[in-house]
Enzyme design. Structure first.
Site, PDB file in Angstrom:
ATOM      1  N   GLU A  44       0.571  -1.278  -0.029  1.00 22.89           N
ATOM      2  CA  GLU A  44       0.195  -0.117   0.189  1.00 22.89           C
ATOM      3  C   GLU A  44       1.081   1.425  -0.045  1.00 22.89           C
ATOM      4  O   GLU A  44       0.731   1.770  -0.941  1.00 22.89           O
ATOM      5  CB  GLU A  44      -0.984   0.156   1.179  1.00 22.89           C
ATOM      6  CG  GLU A  44      -2.129   1.142   1.056  1.00 22.89           C
ATOM      7  CD  GLU A  44      -3.572   1.422   0.514  1.00 22.89           C
ATOM      8  OE1 GLU A  44      -3.403  -0.107  -0.641  1.00 22.89           O
ATOM      9  OE2 GLU A  44      -3.531   2.414   0.295  1.00 22.89           O
ATOM     10  N   ASP A  45       2.157   0.628   0.985  1.00 20.95           N
ATOM     11  CA  ASP A  45       3.073   2.975   0.765  1.00 20.95           C
ATOM     12  C   ASP A  45       3.638   2.865   0.714  1.00 20.95           C
ATOM     13  O   ASP A  45       5.128   3.360   0.249  1.00 20.95           O
ATOM     14  CB  ASP A  45       2.899   2.425   2.725  1.00 20.95           C
ATOM     15  CG  ASP A  45       0.808   2.614   2.969  1.00 20.95           C
ATOM     16  OD1 ASP A  45       0.469   3.491   2.768  1.00 20.95           O
ATOM     17  OD2 ASP A  45       1.311   2.133   4.315  1.00 20.95           O
TER      18      ASP A  45
END
Ligand code: MN
Length: 718
Positions: free
Chosen positions: A76-77
């Site tokens: 996600e990051d």
């Protein structure tokens, strides 16, 4: 910030050397990926996956879950891709991280659609691998712990979502400790005013209560010792959220909350649970209505314990829970306890654990309900089930969700009992099947082998189990009907084509069919059902494709066959349809075709053939599936029928018009069954007629004659 070594220290006794190597690798990978990233709290980002992994190791979950916990935010990051993960850690861990990531990525504009979509994603991810939810729950706990660094509206949204989605799921999975933590952390943000009120109420009372509870604890310890019951006794102040919930539930004020103290007794056997309970009830008065034996009657999430509430000499009320160590572990960790030991595959656990039945029901529910609103409504009912307890005549307890009907009970006992339920005796009284049950009802279901489900049962059944069985039954019935219809069509067709005899053998035919059509065909009936439902159309193209290598016989009948057919023919059919016989033909209600007017046949799933007029709006506007049309025409030699037709006549509003109309129709042999006259201010009248006629020509004659009446300006068939 916790360190990776803290986790290793905890983990070292639980995991093998190989496991530790994987964990170290995951840690280094996550540290590198999140390098330079800072959480809103000001801490390095890595602190978050470390906290999550720490929680997972406290739950004693397996190596795969822990590694995925460390890596859960890299997709996600950071720039890391799923392929990178798979290359470095294998498919299992990569899939798990991907599962967690998918849940995070929900973008929908309306809050309702957003929520439905997140729940759907969670459920689907969970059915793939339940460990996704363990990571997600731990992730949630840590995010809630650091929620104060987020803007206020975000705080509320996340906390609300936790209470509405994650708490019920944790509860369903029996993960009591996780659930409690999520509730208390969210409570503060969702209803902060009430939260601080609760704090200011409980704190001053705590001292007094602690003194009292210590005294009771000591007495209990002595009592257990005297009676040779090995027991550990824990005293505690109840959690704020559970006190608050009780207040809300019972609609009471702060000064009426009398029991915020609780004692838990953990013994070594079920026998000793009951023995301990007996001793408690001998020594203090208790509230009979608050006693619950959840050992003999566990909650759907398999929670077991004895609950009772006593009144002390000082008029304090204290709730006491008695359970064994095994029950205690179950209450704290629920389903996640399975992953402590690597005995079974995740798949087999998913199959066996009764707590996961609802998960499958949810997937069914989702497939069935396309609108997010409907799905969400039903989901909330299923996710937070208030149970009722009812009884069979023999006294067996049956647990059902609130709102369940007699029919749901019948299906819960056995699907066959449900499908053949005729009537019910509830508390010795004859009761309809749709009746909603309440706790304590004693129900007897009377069945009959002739009784069959009705479509409206779907409105009377509440549980997805009952609804599934009812729907399944109707699908089966449709299949039987379709297959009978298909068989007739096929037999007619092969006569027409005079197939060489090898093709009349089922095995040969099935083999060829499997090669030619894109459906699974376990048997010949499945093929008939495809024809009957209109999924396979027996037109020339199909037959030629099927038997392209064969020399199909000339389709024309020999003279002899014609004679034989003529003699053998039953009463003349009304309609000749290219591929069917009249036994399975219905006239469409929408357009009510009349003999003589152009028609077309349409194969309807489960119902055979419906004949529409070609003027029918459904046909003209191509609302119906063109694949399913078959040519049809009125049989020329058939007897005349009697058809109903409706006419709209517009005329001047003068006396005698209606009389002229009825005379005209009667003279031509038409029969009026209904007439409705509306007159208007501008001297105009409108007459709606329902008449019985022989065929379309007859109708045309009547229309012509009506138009001949001088007051009439307009006639239309409606
Ligand atoms: Mn996270």
């Amino acid at each position: 910030m916790i360190r990776f070594d803290d986790i290793l220290e905890k983990a070292s006794s639980l995991y093998s050397e190989k496991d530790i190597t994987t964990l170290k690798k995951a840690y280094v990978f996550a540290a590198r990926a999140h390098k330079g990233q800072i959480r809103r709290s000001g801490e390095p980002y890595l602190s978050h996956p470390l906290e999550v992994a720490m929680m997972l190791s406290e739950m004693k979950l397996d190596r795969v879950t822990l590694a995925a916990g460390l890596l859960h935010d890299v997709l996600e990051d950071t720039d890391v891709t799923a392929a990178d993960l798979k290359k470095n850690f294998g498919k299992e861990i990569a899939d798990l991280v991907e599962g967690v990531t998918k849940i995070t990525r929900v973008q929908d504009t309306s809050p309702e659609a957003r929520q439905a979509e997140s729940i759907r994603k969670i459920i689907l991810a969970m059915t793939d691998d339940l460990r996704v939810i363990f990571i997600k729950l731990a992730d949630r706990v840590h995010n809630l712990k650091t929620l104060k660094f987020l803007p206020e509206d975000k705080q509320k949204q996340i906390a609300q979502e936790t209470l509405e989605i994650y708490v019920p799921i944790a509860n369903r999975l029996g993960m009591g400790r996780m659930k409690a933590e999520l509730e208390d952390l969210s409570f503060r943000y969702v209803s902060s005013e009430e939260y601080f009120k609760m704090v200011s109420f409980v704190e001053p009372q705590k001292k007094k209560a602690e003194k009292e509870i210590k005294k009771i604890k000591k007495t209990l310890q002595d009592l257990m010792k005297e009676n040779n019951i090995s027991a550990e006794i824990f005293a505690r102040i109840k959690r704020l959220y559970s006190i608050y919930n009780k207040m809300k539930h019972q609609n009471i004020d702060f000064d009426q909350v009398y029991d915020f103290m609780a004692i838990r007794i953990i013994t070594d056997s079920v026998k000793n649970c009951y023995a301990a309970l007996g001793i408690i009830h001998q020594n203090w008065p208790h509230f009979p209505h608050r006693f619950r034996d959840l050992i003999s009657m566990p909650k759907p999430n398999l929670y077991q314990a004895l609950h009772t509430t006593i009144i002390t000499e000082n008029k304090q009320t204290i709730e006491i829970q008695v359970r064994t160590q095994a029950m205690h572990n179950m209450a704290e960790n629920g389903i996640s306890a399975h992953w402590k030991y690597k005995e079974k595959s995740p798949r087999s656990i998913m199959k066996e654990d009764a707590r996961l039945h609802w998960l499958r029901e949810m997937v069914e529910l989702y497939k069935e309900q396309k609108s997010p609103k409907e799905f969400l409504k039903n989901l909330k009912i299923h996710l937070i089930p208030e149970e009722i307890y009812v009884f069979t005549p023999k006294g067996k307890v049956v647990t059902l969700p609130t709102g369940a009907s007699v029919l749901d009970f019948a299906f819960k006992i056995h699907s066959e009992i449900g499908l053949h339920a005729k009537e019910a005796i509830v508390n010795s009284k004859k009761t309809p099947l749709k009746t909603i049950l309440k706790t304590g009802d004693i129900i007897e279901i009377l069945t009959s082998s002739e009784k069959q489900p009705r479509r409206d049962w779907l409105n009377k059944a509440f549980t997805s189990r009952a609804r599934y069985h009812i729907k399944h039954w109707f699908n089966q019935q449709d299949k039987i009907k379709n297959s009978a219809m298909g068989k007739k069509l096929w037999e007619k067709k092969i006569k027409e084509y005079k197939l060489p005899s090898p093709w009349l053998k089922k095995e040969n035919l099935l083999k060829r069919l499997s090669e030619e059509i894109p459906f699974r065909l376990p048997d010949i009936d499945a093929f008939y059902a495809l024809i009957g439902s209109g999924k396979v159309v027996l037109n020339n193209k199909f037959m030629e494709k099927l038997f392209q290598e064969e020399q199909l016989a000339d389709k024309k009948e020999t003279l002899l066959e014609k004679v034989v057919a003529k003699v053998a023919k039953r009463p003349k059919p009304l309609i000749e349809v290219k591929q069917a016989d009249e036994a399975i033909i219905n006239l469409a209600k929408c357009c009510a075709p009349i003999r003589g007017e152009p028609i077309i046949g349409y194969i309807t799933s489960g119902k055979g053939m419906t004949v529409h007029a070609q003027r029918c709006a459904l046909v003209k506007k191509e609302i119906l599936n063109p694949q399913r049309f078959v040519d049809a025409s009125w049989s020329s030699s058939s007897a005349e029928g009697s058809y109903q037709s409706k006419l709209l006549v517009k005329s001047q509003d003068s006396p005698g018009v209606l009389a002229k109309l009825t005379t005209a129709i009667a003279e031509l042999g038409g029969n009026i069954t209904k007439a409705q006259v509306d007159t208007f201010a501008d001297q105009k009248a409108q007459i709606k007629l329902t008449i019985i006629i022989r065929d379309i020509k007859h109708l045309e004659q009547i229309v012509k004659k009506i138009l001949g009446i001088k007051e009439v300006s307009f006639v239309e068939r409606v």
